[in-house]
Write a protein that holds these residues in place. Structure first.
Motif, PDB file in Angstrom:
ATOM      1  N   CYS A 112     -12.476   3.305   2.660  1.00 18.82           N
ATOM      2  CA  CYS A 112     -11.349   2.234   2.022  1.00 18.82           C
ATOM      3  C   CYS A 112      -9.846   2.865   1.797  1.00 18.82           C
ATOM      4  N   MET A 113     -10.083   4.130   1.137  1.00 18.01           N
ATOM      5  CA  MET A 113      -8.703   4.713   0.833  1.00 18.01           C
ATOM      6  C   MET A 113      -8.045   5.250   1.937  1.00 18.01           C
ATOM      7  N   VAL A 114      -8.823   5.571   2.894  1.00 18.16           N
ATOM      8  CA  VAL A 114      -8.362   6.205   4.222  1.00 18.16           C
ATOM      9  C   VAL A 114      -7.784   4.766   4.866  1.00 18.16           C
ATOM     10  N   PHE A 115      -8.176   3.991   4.983  1.00 18.10           N
ATOM     11  CA  PHE A 115      -7.837   2.763   5.528  1.00 18.10           C
ATOM     12  C   PHE A 115      -6.562   2.205   4.946  1.00 18.10           C
ATOM     13  N   LEU A 116      -6.462   2.188   3.625  1.00 13.24           N
ATOM     14  CA  LEU A 116      -5.441   1.643   3.138  1.00 13.24           C
ATOM     15  C   LEU A 116      -4.111   2.502   3.086  1.00 13.24           C
ATOM     16  N   VAL A 117      -4.487   3.695   3.321  1.00 15.33           N
ATOM     17  CA  VAL A 117      -3.268   4.746   3.507  1.00 15.33           C
ATOM     18  C   VAL A 117      -2.615   4.409   4.921  1.00 15.33           C
ATOM     19  N   ILE A 118      -3.321   4.055   5.874  1.00 16.77           N
ATOM     20  CA  ILE A 118      -3.354   3.560   7.307  1.00 16.77           C
ATOM     21  C   ILE A 118      -2.565   2.319   7.265  1.00 16.77           C
ATOM     22  N   VAL A 119      -2.840   1.396   6.299  1.00 15.41           N
ATOM     23  CA  VAL A 119      -2.308   0.340   6.320  1.00 15.41           C
ATOM     24  C   VAL A 119      -0.729   0.353   5.833  1.00 15.41           C
ATOM     25  N   ALA A 120      -0.865   1.166   4.526  1.00 17.61           N
ATOM     26  CA  ALA A 120       0.442   1.397   4.137  1.00 17.61           C
ATOM     27  C   ALA A 120       1.423   2.199   5.147  1.00 17.61           C
ATOM     28  N   ALA A 121       0.916   2.853   5.897  1.00 16.35           N
ATOM     29  CA  ALA A 121       1.747   3.551   6.779  1.00 16.35           C
ATOM     30  C   ALA A 121       2.409   2.781   7.788  1.00 16.35           C
ATOM     31  N   THR A 122       1.405   1.930   8.254  1.00 13.58           N
ATOM     32  CA  THR A 122       1.739   0.631   9.371  1.00 13.58           C
ATOM     33  C   THR A 122       2.639  -0.087   8.931  1.00 13.58           C
ATOM     34  N   ARG A 156      -1.733  13.879   7.830  1.00  8.95           N
ATOM     35  CA  ARG A 156      -1.024  13.428   6.808  1.00  8.95           C
ATOM     36  C   ARG A 156      -1.830  12.238   5.747  1.00  8.95           C
ATOM     37  N   ILE A 157      -2.756  11.950   6.428  1.00  9.34           N
ATOM     38  CA  ILE A 157      -3.829  11.013   5.595  1.00  9.34           C
ATOM     39  C   ILE A 157      -4.630  11.994   4.673  1.00  9.34           C
ATOM     40  N   ALA A 158      -4.902  13.253   5.300  1.00 13.04           N
ATOM     41  CA  ALA A 158      -5.548  14.037   4.508  1.00 13.04           C
ATOM     42  C   ALA A 158      -4.938  14.747   3.414  1.00 13.04           C
ATOM     43  N   GLU A 159      -3.503  14.960   3.762  1.00 19.09           N
ATOM     44  CA  GLU A 159      -2.657  15.463   2.623  1.00 19.09           C
ATOM     45  C   GLU A 159      -2.499  14.530   1.651  1.00 19.09           C
ATOM     46  N   ALA A 160      -2.128  13.000   2.149  1.00 24.10           N
ATOM     47  CA  ALA A 160      -1.980  12.004   0.960  1.00 24.10           C
ATOM     48  C   ALA A 160      -3.141  11.915   0.009  1.00 24.10           C
ATOM     49  N   LEU A 161      -4.496  12.113   0.449  1.00 20.25           N
ATOM     50  CA  LEU A 161      -5.399  11.596  -0.211  1.00 20.25           C
ATOM     51  C   LEU A 161      -6.252  13.057  -0.812  1.00 20.25           C
ATOM     52  N   ASP A 162      -5.615  14.269  -0.257  1.00 17.87           N
ATOM     53  CA  ASP A 162      -6.162  15.644  -0.695  1.00 17.87           C
ATOM     54  C   ASP A 162      -7.780  15.728  -0.329  1.00 17.87           C
ATOM     55  N   LEU A 163      -8.070  15.200   0.909  1.00 17.21           N
ATOM     56  CA  LEU A 163      -9.330  15.523   1.611  1.00 17.21           C
ATOM     57  C   LEU A 163      -9.177  16.424   2.714  1.00 17.21           C
ATOM     58  N   PRO A 164     -10.371  17.030   3.014  1.00 17.66           N
ATOM     59  CA  PRO A 164     -10.511  17.702   4.242  1.00 17.66           C
ATOM     60  C   PRO A 164     -10.052  17.012   5.508  1.00 17.66           C
TER      61      PRO A 164
END
Length: 170
Positions: free
Chosen positions: A52-62, A94-102
């Motif tokens: 869900c966090m990955v999805f929300l980052v994509i929504v925000a970027a869109t 960029r998603i990985a950087e924003a969320l500090d995920l691999p």
């Protein structure tokens, strides 16, 4: 005092001293709102928390490109789909950087989101929503629910004296 909203009448300012004096109940209200919003969003899109966090980052970027444009069309401030040329995008990195995920974790989440058609890849590595996300959230009441959660926090802050109303002259 820190301005919360600078362009509207009346304007609100945060009374920092009073906020600090009642920070625990305000923090509790904020925490409950954040949790309720997160759970509401997860249920709406039927995703696990990290997905869900990955999805929300994509929504925000869109939406980011449109929202930062100096002259956003009033017609597009509604639930109406943004035209593809006004939609932003984001890369997996960029998603990985924003969320500090691999990056590999993000890649797996994006692949699942692509399979479920919650996101699209518009070019090499350009991930965005396909359009209609706001309408989907609105149809089941999610956007109103989120707004009510925010309003509850504002009311708590106001009731406890952490907000002050001021009049601004345009």
């Amino acid at each position: 005092m820190v301005p919360v909203n600078t362009g509207c009448e009346p304007s609100y300012v945060l009374n920092i001293a009073q906020f600090e004096a009642v920070e625990r109940p305000i923090g509790f209200a904020m925490l409950n709102a954040i949790l309720a919003i997160q759970l509401d969003l997860q249920r709406t899109v039927k995703l696990r928390p990290e997905e869900c966090m990955v999805f929300l980052v994509i929504v925000a970027a869109t939406v980011q490109r449109f929202m930062r444009a100096p002259s956003a069309s009033e017609a597009l401030l509604t639930r109406q789909q943004l035209p593809p040329e006004l939609r932003g995008h984001i890369s997996r990195r960029r998603i990985a950087e924003a969320l500090d995920l691999p990056v590999e974790t993000v890649r797996r989440h994006v692949d699942r989101l692509l399979q479920r058609q919650l996101v699209v890849e518009r070019g090499r590595g350009q991930i965005s929503t396909p359009g209609g996300t706001l309408a989907r959230f609105s149809e089941n009441g999610t956007t109103l629910s989120v707004a009510r959660q925010f309003l509850g926090v504002v009311r708590t802050m106001d009731r406890l004296g952490a907000l002050s109303r001021t009049r601004t002259m345009p």
